[in-house]
Write a protein that holds these residues in place. Structure first.
Motif: not given
Length: 237
Positions: A81-92, A56-65
Motif C-alpha cells: 500500500i505504501r509503495k502504491i501510494c508513492i508510485s501513484k501520487g496518493i496524498k491522502e 491509478s491515483g486519479i484523485y490522489q486519494k485512496l480508501e482501503v477497507i
C-alpha cells in the motif's frame, strides 16, 4: 467479488476492498462482514496485490477497507500500500479501524506522514446511544462520550434502519457525528445471517424525512445498499 471502484461524487477517491485475517472482535450482532477473511497470509497478499495494481491515483486519494481494522492486514500488503501510494501520487489515504485497535493508529499516521501522505481513519460507531449500541448491537466501544470516541478518529459510520430507531434518534446521531467528526457515512441496514434484521418502517422514515435533508451534504455519504461504493458485490468479470 468486486474489490476495486472509483467514487466520483462527494469526496472523490479510489477504493479497494482488501482481505486480511478478519475482524478480531466478531461479536457485533448485525454484521457478517468478518466472513471475508483468510488465515493464509500469502493468499491474502496475492489477492490484495491484484486489486492494488488497479489503483491509478486519479484523485490522489485512496480508501482501503477490509473486514476488520487496518491492523488485520498482513505486513506485505501494508508495505505494498505504501509503495502504491508513492508510485501513484496518493496524498491522502483512508483506513478503517475498530475501537479496540485504536492504539495502532498513531504509528500508522506516523508511517504515512514520513511519506508526506495524510491518513484519515474511520470508525464504525453505528449509533452514539451507548446503551443501545452495546446492549443491543454488542459493538465493543467502551466509551460513551462522542468526543472521547472521536479523539483518535477522523470519520465515523452510522447504521440506520434498526428496530427501535426513529427520526429523532437518527437525526441526533447524524448531528453528533458532524459535530465530532470530519465526515459521516450512513449505512442502511441490509439483512444478512446475523440476528438483527432491518426494520422497513424505520428505513421508510429515514428515506422520507432524513435522506432529502442530508443527501446533498458534502460531509455525509449515504449507502442505501452496502455495495453502493462499488465494492463488495458480485463481480461482473
Amino acid at each position: 467479488m468486486e474489490r476495486y471502484s472509483i467514487i466520483k461524487e462527494k469526496n472523490p477517491r479510489e477504493i479497494v476492498l482488501l482481505r486480511g485475517r478478519g475482524c478480531s472482535w466478531r461479536r457485533c450482532r448485525f454484521c457478517d462482514y468478518h466472513l471475508d477473511f483468510s488465515t493464509d497470509e500469502l493468499a491474502n497478499y496475492e489477492l490484495n496485490q491484484v486489486e492494488l495494481a488497479k489503483v491509478s491515483g486519479i484523485y490522489q486519494k485512496l480508501e482501503v477497507i477490509n473486514s476488520g481494522s487496518f491492523s488485520d492486514l498482513d505486513q506485505q500488503t501494508m508495505d505494498l500500500i505504501r509503495k502504491i501510494c508513492i508510485s501513484k501520487g496518493i496524498k491522502e489515504i483512508h483506513f478503517e479501524c475498530h475501537w479496540k485497535d485504536r492504539s495502532a493508529i498513531k504509528a500508522l499516521r506516523a508511517s504515512f506522514a514520513s511519506l508526506n501522505i495524510l491518513v484519515k481513519v474511520k470508525i464504525g460507531v453505528e449509533t452514539f446511544d451507548a446503551l443501545f449500541r452495546e446492549s443491543y448491537l454488542d459493538k465493543g466501544i467502551t466509551a460513551s462520550d462522542p468526543a472521547e470516541i472521536a479523539a483518535d478518529f477522523d470519520e465515523c459510520c452510522l447504521l440506520f434502519g434498526l428496530p427501535g430507531q426513529n427520526r429523532e434518534t437518527m437525526e441526533r446521531d447524524i448531528e453528533t457525528g458532524l459535530t465530532h467528526f470530519e465526515r459521516v457515512c450512513i449505512n442502511i441496514m441490509v439483512e444478512n445471517g446475523k440476528p438483527i434484521k432491518p426494520d422497513p418502517a424505520v428505513i421508510e422514515v429515514f428515506l422520507k424525512e432524513l435522506y432529502p435533508k442530508y443527501m446533498g451534504n458534502p460531509r455525509v455519504d449515504i449507502l442505501l445498499e452496502n455495495t453502493d461504493f462499488g465494492v463488495g458485490g458480485e463481480s461482473n468479470a
